[in-house]
Scaffold this motif. Structure first.
Motif, PDB file in Angstrom:
ATOM      1  N   LEU A 202     -18.596  -3.198   0.316  1.00 32.95           N
ATOM      2  CA  LEU A 202     -17.260  -3.648  -0.114  1.00 32.95           C
ATOM      3  C   LEU A 202     -17.350  -4.326  -1.479  1.00 32.95           C
ATOM      4  O   LEU A 202     -16.589  -4.017  -2.393  1.00 32.95           O
TER       5      LEU A 202
ATOM      6  N   MET B 134       2.534   1.670  -3.429  1.00 28.72           N
ATOM      7  CA  MET B 134       1.620   2.196  -4.441  1.00 28.72           C
ATOM      8  C   MET B 134       1.058   3.557  -4.027  1.00 28.72           C
ATOM      9  O   MET B 134       0.280   4.146  -4.780  1.00 28.72           O
TER      10      MET B 134
ATOM     11  N   THR C 233     -18.943   1.254   7.947  1.00 30.83           N
ATOM     12  CA  THR C 233     -19.273   0.416   9.090  1.00 30.83           C
ATOM     13  C   THR C 233     -19.819   1.256  10.229  1.00 30.83           C
ATOM     14  O   THR C 233     -20.847   0.906  10.831  1.00 30.83           O
TER      15      THR C 233
ATOM     16  N   ASP D 144       0.834  -1.203   0.000  1.00 25.93           N
ATOM     17  CA  ASP D 144       0.000   0.000   0.000  1.00 25.93           C
ATOM     18  C   ASP D 144       0.872   1.257   0.000  1.00 25.93           C
ATOM     19  O   ASP D 144       0.580   2.233  -0.688  1.00 25.93           O
TER      20      ASP D 144
ATOM     21  N   PHE E   9     -16.851  -0.952  -3.612  1.00 28.55           N
ATOM     22  CA  PHE E   9     -15.389  -0.899  -3.580  1.00 28.55           C
ATOM     23  C   PHE E   9     -14.780  -1.830  -4.628  1.00 28.55           C
ATOM     24  O   PHE E   9     -13.819  -1.486  -5.279  1.00 28.55           O
ATOM     25  N   PHE E  10     -15.361  -3.032  -4.769  1.00 30.68           N
ATOM     26  CA  PHE E  10     -14.808  -4.000  -5.716  1.00 30.68           C
ATOM     27  C   PHE E  10     -15.498  -3.923  -7.078  1.00 30.68           C
ATOM     28  O   PHE E  10     -14.996  -4.415  -8.057  1.00 30.68           O
TER      29      PHE E  10
ATOM     30  N   LEU F  92     -13.487   2.213   4.191  1.00 28.67           N
ATOM     31  CA  LEU F  92     -14.545   1.257   4.510  1.00 28.67           C
ATOM     32  C   LEU F  92     -15.082   1.431   5.928  1.00 28.67           C
ATOM     33  O   LEU F  92     -16.273   1.267   6.185  1.00 28.67           O
ATOM     34  N   GLY F  93     -14.178   1.799   6.860  1.00 27.65           N
ATOM     35  CA  GLY F  93     -14.582   1.915   8.256  1.00 27.65           C
ATOM     36  C   GLY F  93     -15.694   2.929   8.485  1.00 27.65           C
ATOM     37  O   GLY F  93     -16.518   2.750   9.382  1.00 27.65           O
TER      38      GLY F  93
ATOM     39  N   THR G  65     -21.362  -3.234   5.478  1.00 28.06           N
ATOM     40  CA  THR G  65     -19.938  -3.124   5.155  1.00 28.06           C
ATOM     41  C   THR G  65     -19.580  -4.075   4.029  1.00 28.06           C
ATOM     42  O   THR G  65     -18.951  -3.678   3.035  1.00 28.06           O
TER      43      THR G  65
ATOM     44  N   LEU H 156      -1.257   4.160  -1.783  1.00 27.33           N
ATOM     45  CA  LEU H 156      -2.715   4.118  -1.687  1.00 27.33           C
ATOM     46  C   LEU H 156      -3.148   4.829  -0.415  1.00 27.33           C
ATOM     47  O   LEU H 156      -2.469   4.740   0.606  1.00 27.33           O
ATOM     48  N   LYS H 157      -4.273   5.523  -0.518  1.00 26.27           N
ATOM     49  CA  LYS H 157      -4.813   6.162   0.685  1.00 26.27           C
ATOM     50  C   LYS H 157      -5.495   5.105   1.538  1.00 26.27           C
ATOM     51  O   LYS H 157      -5.898   4.055   1.045  1.00 26.27           O
ATOM     52  N   ASP H 158      -5.664   5.408   2.825  1.00 26.81           N
ATOM     53  CA  ASP H 158      -6.324   4.457   3.729  1.00 26.81           C
ATOM     54  C   ASP H 158      -7.726   4.133   3.234  1.00 26.81           C
ATOM     55  O   ASP H 158      -8.410   4.995   2.677  1.00 26.81           O
ATOM     56  N   SER H 159      -8.133   2.886   3.463  1.00 27.81           N
ATOM     57  CA  SER H 159      -9.477   2.475   3.051  1.00 27.81           C
ATOM     58  C   SER H 159     -10.524   3.245   3.839  1.00 27.81           C
ATOM     59  O   SER H 159     -10.409   3.416   5.053  1.00 27.81           O
TER      60      SER H 159
END
Lengths: 456, 379
Positions: B118, B49, B60, B46, B122-123, B56-57, B114, B51-54
């Motif tokens: 996701l 690359m 939730t 991560d 997200f996917f 997703l939290g 969540t 990448l910024k923090d997910s």
């Protein structure tokens, strides 16, 4: 003073030797790619027959009504609740291994987590049979269990422990299933990419949802896994706590105690670990997974068993102490009755199996001996089943009024349904080992030696 | 199918160190649309690359708070507004007992939303028609290799430059991945015959099984044992008795508890002569009489006993009760007619109790007085 020879800083490797990632694929996918052996068919025939006995018993139950069970006044809760609590308890090991050990960064969990999670799901399915069929006409049971807008303008009683149970167990099942499925997605993708037949290819494509092992996905995936583990941890503790409320919130002597929630949770983990350990011993031998499910894993499980077994033993002792200390003659009678009354044989079976035998795991030779630990695991499961039997039956059969005492004897149908639930559990386990990877391949690869970059 | 559109240029590596190094190199070269594919999450990728923090939290948190607050409010509404009920002597708002369900629903909604977001947001799954699927590249990263893929739609993309960059990183292989635009754009449409057939199939299955369950299964033994019990029902005919009725009438001379036999059957004159209204004409008696009169008498005799109900003209006209004949009757005669019936009027003895009949008599008298008021009544 001689310094101890044990170095506690040594972290046992998660797998034995240095297998390559490709060989992991081969060995874990082998049961899925190969044709089932004779032994598997024999096993399936046995568990299928047991399942058949259960189906016949349940059919008879639906035909005649719940009068074919041994329950009657004063013992209105018999095998149905005993088996329900037993199976829910078995399920607790899976979530503990997959969630709590994940949060505690225990790498050894990777080899056994998938299997334990699957067993959780199967055990909760077995458990759910009993509250469903005890209604006699389960297709009408939704009326009592779930809040839905109805023409009576009535709602279920949200303050009843039995309703809490419905919510706790169904939430537990759903979350465990989601947890399990999320863990399976990368493995489905891997099976998709090595599939040789069109049917397998389509099936695994559907279940993998199109997983591409993308790091942009792994990033969210790992976050989701952490969140799920974080939620499953209090959830698993809440489930058996709420199951214990079914008893503790009532006023029956022997049930009405505040020790029940931790005592039940410890007992659940105890029996669950014993069951997982038993099934893993057979599986690792049968599918040549000894280097992935190592003796260290089994030893660690045995350590958990001796810990939780000691907690359970402490709880038994504490129940007696509090009964004496409370000065309540009813409580005192109930516990004397457990140890010396008509069900004393069940009580002493329970104590022997749960308190005495697991203590042998303090000896390293015993807890690293496959045969020894297998036998003790069986004892623990027998003992934990008897624990629920003792709690339910002794308290109900002799409570406040001696003129209303009774004696509970289960009928053949009671045993038939119980045998059926065992059959269902092991049938599902047998099917599971053939169609799904029994060890999480993506997790195992991540903990292989040299699997992570050297700078990190 | 001709796969001719370039999707990306890919490179495979053998070690986690190699892929981390490659990701950093590609990032430093300024590419944005690239991705790394590894059989398991590689630590440090991560950062490599950038990448910024997910996020997703946050979903939730929102879902959990929403679910928990929602179910707590719902339970409170049930106990305080919808169906207040005292349970175990506790207050209506016994919130500690709401906690278990609130907790479970909090967990359930947080987890399901969540995972749902996701997968879907997200996917962007399910997606089994991605260009990378079914390529040797994907089969390798699925098993034990580490891959990096620089997409052709990157602003800086130039096939020759990208291939050169990846080749300089000591990869196992470098290969372009093509896709077929038509294949990629293929989507299921709403009116696809296969989809419609599936819908029809599902509809037939659901309606058929529901029909069988609700209309057939529940009326088969043993499921009808509650409704069809091994006993006779009152209206069922039977050969067991001469009158073929299952419902037996009482033997002659039987007197029911609390029942006083009426001694003036067929004797209206004697009833008028000997019966006296046992009730005082109190306001309670008049109120009772009014209720019963409006219930049982008014449908024919009219609300004011003038014989003017809606049935007038459709029926032999019910008489007014303000005629001289009725006004001059003694109370007992009116009681007798209610009890026994008269002409086509049936007996009301089974519906209206003795006391209620006498209360009706009082009320009829009050109506008669009201319609024929004397001068003295107004004073």
């Amino acid at each position: 003073m001689s310094t101890s020879a044990i170095d506690y800083t040594i972290d046992h490797p998660a797998v034995a030797g240095t297998p390559s990632a490709a060989s992991i694929d081969e060995v874990i996918a082998a049961p899925i790619d190969s044709k089932p052996s004779k032994g598997w068919w024999i096993g399936l025939a046995i568990t299928g027959s047991m399942l058949g006995v259960g189906i016949l018993s349940i059919s008879w139950l639906f035909y005649k009504g719940t009068g074919v069970w041994g329950v009657n006044q004063p013992v209105g809760w018999g095998f149905d609740i005993v088996n329900f609590v037993f199976w829910v308890g078995i399920g607790h090991a899976g979530t503990l291994i997959s969630a709590i050990l994940f949060l505690l960064r225990q790498k050894w969990r990777t080899g056994i987590a998938r299997f334990a999670e699957a067993m959780t799901i199967f055990a909760v399915m077995c458990a759910l049979i009993f509250p469903l069929i005890h209604t006699g006409r389960p297709w009408l049971a939704a009326v009592y269990l779930f809040p839905y807008p109805n023409q009576h303008g009535l709602w279920v009683n949200f303050t009843s422990p039995l309703l809490w149970d419905v919510f706790a167990v169904s939430t537990y099942f759903t979350v465990s299933f989601v947890f399990w499925y999320i863990g399976l997605i990368p493995d489905f993708a891997m099976l998709r990419d090595r599939a040789t037949t069109k049917f397998k290819k389509i099936a695994y494509s559907i279940f993998s949802l199109g997983w591409r092992h993308s790091n942009r996905h792994w990033q969210h995936y790992e976050k989701a896994y952490l969140i799920l583990a974080g939620f499953s941890t209090p959830l698993v503790l809440s489930v058996h706590t709420i199951v214990s409320f079914d008893f503790a919130v009532s006023v029956i002597p022997g049930w009405h105690t505040t020790i029940f929630p931790p005592y039940f949770v410890a007992g659940a983990v105890f029996s669950g670990f014993a069951m997982v350990q038993n099934v893993l011993i057979v599986t690792r031998k049968y599918f040549n997974l000894e280097h992935i499910i190592t003796i260290n894993h089994l030893e660690n499980m045995n350590k958990v068993i001796v810990l939780t077994g000691s907690i359970v033993g402490y709880a038994y002792a504490m129940e007696f102490f509090i009964a004496w200390y409370s000065g309540n003659p009813l409580e005192q009678f109930v516990f004397l009755n457990r140890a010396l009354g008509p069900y004393a044989w069940a009580y002493w079976t329970m104590v022997t199996c749960n308190v005495v035998f697991p203590q042998l795991f303090w000896i390293k030779k015993v807890r690293t001996n496959i045969i020894g630990m297998f036998i003790i695991g069986v004892f623990v499961n027998v003992g934990m089943w008897f624990e629920r039997f003792v709690i339910v039956v002794t308290s109900l059969s002799r409570d406040f009024l001696p003129s209303s005492w009774g004696h509970y004897v289960p009928t053949a149908v009671d045993f038939g349904v119980f045998i059926g639930s065992i059959g269902l559990f092991f049938t599902l386990v047998l099917l599971f080992v053939r169609v799904l990877p029994v060890v999480s391949m993506s997790e195992i690869k991540a903990v292989l030696p040299g699997a992570q970059p050297s700078r990190h | 199918m001709n796969k001719n559109l370039l999707y990306s240029v890919t490179a495979l590596f053998d070690t986690p160190d190699g892929i981390i190094h490659a990701a950093e190199a590609v990032r430093n070269a300024g590419y944005k649309r690239y991705d790394v594919h590894t059989p398991y999450p590689v630590h440090g990728m991560d950062d490599a690359m950038e990448l910024k923090d997910s996020k997703l939290g946050f979903i939730t948190l929102g879902a959990g708070l929403l679910g928990g607050a929602g179910v707590f409010a719902f339970i409170s509404w049930v106990f305080l507004a919808a169906y207040p009920n005292v349970i175990g002597g506790k207050p209506y708002f016994s919130w500690p007992a709401f906690v278990p369900v609130t907790f479970e629903i909090t967990v359930l909604s947080a987890v399901l939303l969540t995972i749902g977001s996701l997968i879907v947001f997200f996917f962007k799954f399910p997606n089994n028609s991605h260009p990378l699927h079914d390529t040797p590249y994907m089969k390798n990263v699925s098993s034990d290799k580490f891959g990096i893929s620089i997409q052709a739609n990157d602003p800086k993309f130039d096939e020759a430059a990208v291939t050169a960059l990846l080749s300089s990183l000591h990869p196992l292989t470098v290969a372009p991945v093509f896709y077929d635009e038509e294949e990629l754009r293929h989507t299921w449409t709403t009116f696809d015959p296969k989809f419609l057939a599936l819908l029809v199939g599902v509809a037939l299955f659901v309606s058929g099984s529901t029909y069988l369950h609700l209309n057939k299964l529940l009326y088969l033994p043993p499921f009808d044992w509650m409704s069809n019990q091994n006993k006779f029902k009152p209206q069922t005919p039977t050969a067991q008795y001469d009158d073929t009725r299952m419902m037996r009438s009482a033997p002659d001379g039987t007197v029911a508890r609390g029942f006083i036999p009426y001694p003036f059957k067929g004797m209206p004159d004697s009833a008028g002569k000997y019966l006296v209204n046992p009730l005082q004409p109190t306001s309670e008696a008049l109120a009772l009489g009014k209720t019963k009169f409006l219930t049982y008498c008014s449908p024919c005799h009219g609300n004011f006993a003038r014989g003017d109900s809606r049935l007038r003209g459709q029926f032999p006209n019910p008489p007014t009760l303000h005629s001289d004949k009725v006004r001059n009757w003694p109370d007992g005669n009116i009681f007798h007619v209610i009890t026994e019936g008269q002409n086509i009027m049936p007996s009301y003895a089974s519906q209206v109790s003795r006391e209620e009949r006498w209360a009706i008599v009082h009320y009829v008298r009050a109506l008669q007085r009201a319609f024929n008021a004397k001068e003295s009544d107004t004073q």
